[in-house]
Design an enzyme around this catalytic site. Structure first.
Site, PDB file in Angstrom:
ATOM      1  N   ASN A 125       0.848  -1.187   0.000  1.00  0.00           N
ATOM      2  CA  ASN A 125       0.000   0.000   0.000  1.00  0.00           C
ATOM      3  C   ASN A 125       0.884   1.238   0.000  1.00  0.00           C
ATOM      4  O   ASN A 125       2.063   1.168   0.348  1.00  0.00           O
ATOM      5  CB  ASN A 125      -0.918   0.026   1.231  1.00  0.00           C
ATOM      6  CG  ASN A 125      -2.235  -0.674   0.983  1.00  0.00           C
ATOM      7  OD1 ASN A 125      -2.925  -0.361   0.017  1.00  0.00           O
ATOM      8  ND2 ASN A 125      -2.586  -1.620   1.836  1.00  0.00           N
TER       9      ASN A 125
ATOM     10  N   ASP B  77      -2.365   2.436   4.841  1.00  0.00           N
ATOM     11  CA  ASP B  77      -3.052   2.081   3.607  1.00  0.00           C
ATOM     12  C   ASP B  77      -2.618   3.090   2.550  1.00  0.00           C
ATOM     13  O   ASP B  77      -1.465   3.478   2.520  1.00  0.00           O
ATOM     14  CB  ASP B  77      -4.574   2.049   3.831  1.00  0.00           C
ATOM     15  CG  ASP B  77      -5.283   1.045   2.928  1.00  0.00           C
ATOM     16  OD1 ASP B  77      -4.925   0.973   1.740  1.00  0.00           O
ATOM     17  OD2 ASP B  77      -6.175   0.329   3.395  1.00  0.00           O
TER      18      ASP B  77
END
Length: 302
Positions: free
Chosen positions: A160, A209
């Site tokens: 990510n 993320d």
């Protein structure tokens, strides 16, 4: 500095795993995907209309194309061109055909190359979750001529965060399972990476993320499970924590007329029915007014 900002909810849609928001300055539209919902979405800020297209495979990331209409989409099983006018996908390639792996994060660099991360799949065919039993993901680059280059060993759990510094000399990339964000020296001419080092590791609120970057070169990182977006300086300091009304923010990008709106996607994935009932904003896409100006999202040059 921790902040609880004013925010707007962009659409009534609630995503199972909203991801990969990108802003198109030309049309004043925001694009994103819902991985488990198998949908590509667009919100037009001119007419306030949200449009969704269905996908047979799990779409994990999207970037608009620079020279022709449409998008390049990372799907669990490979990369495809997508035509918004017909809703049709045309398969292009699968950078990582490793059995049991799927594609995850994807973003275009300043020169219009599409970068992708792969991982051991955490999804069953029906979209339910499954345990990740190995770190087998890698980082790939798709050039405009279709050539694919692998940049790392198969060593990542959940790739990510993909972002490039304003001077195009640094690339940021993260691994959610390790709770770490790396920085690399980046050569924009060749697309080469070197000198991997840790930018931020072990931050206690959630895991890294998706990310975006501002004109000051600071990384804005959505913290899955942490209910916030943090701003990380190039020397690895966290100087802002933006509290969001969703448990699982998944990614963010800057947009709006002045690129001072921070759009944050989120996921209902891994939340209980009780949590979803208690908070109707889980899975929402929101807009936060920012004092910072973001860099524009890049388009694929192929």
């Amino acid at each position: 500095m921790e902040q609880k900002p004013y925010f707007n909810v962009i659409t009534a849609t609630r995503d199972q795993v909203g991801e990969s928001p990108i802003w198109d300055e030309d049309t004043q539209c925001l694009y994103w995907v819902d991985i488990i919902g198998k949908a590509i979405r667009r919100h037009d800020f001119t007419n306030k209309k949200t449009t969704s297209w269905r996908s047979k495979d799990f779409p994990t990331a999207i970037a608009l194309r620079q020279t022709v209409s449409g998008a390049v989409v990372a799907l669990a099983g490979g990369v495809a061109w997508f035509d918004f006018s017909t809703g049709q996908f045309t398969s292009q390639s699968n950078p990582d055909p490793t059995v049991g792996n799927r594609l995850n994060e994807g973003r275009c660099d300043p020169s219009g190359r599409f970068w992708l991360g792969s991982m051991r799949t955490n999804l069953n065919s029906d979209g339910s979750g499954r345990d990740i039993d190995r770190h087998s993901g890698a980082l790939f680059r798709l050039d405009p001529d279709g050539k694919v280059t692998r940049h790392t060993d198969y060593e990542f759990g959940i790739p990510n965060t993909m972002a490039w510094s304003p001077d195009k000399k640094t690339f940021y990339f993260g691994d959610s399972l390790r709770n770490v964000i790396f920085a690399f020296d980046y050569d924009d001419n060749s697309g080469g990476l070197s000198n991997r080092r840790v930018l931020l590791e072990g931050f206690e609120s959630g895991v890294p993320d998706g990310s975006s970057i501002d004109e000051d070169g600071c990384l804005w990182n959505a913290r899955f499970g942490g209910g916030r977006v943090i701003r990380i300086t190039p020397d690895g300091r966290v100087d802002r924590e933006i509290i969001v009304p969703m448990t699982n923010p998944t990614s963010c990008t800057f947009g709006g007329a002045d690129r001072k709106s921070l759009f944050v996607s989120s996921a209902q994935f891994m939340l209980s029915e009780a949590q979803l009932r208690a908070n109707p904003l889980e899975g929402a896409l929101i807009e936060i007014s920012s004092d910072f100006t973001g860099l524009p999202d890049h388009k694929f040059r192929g």
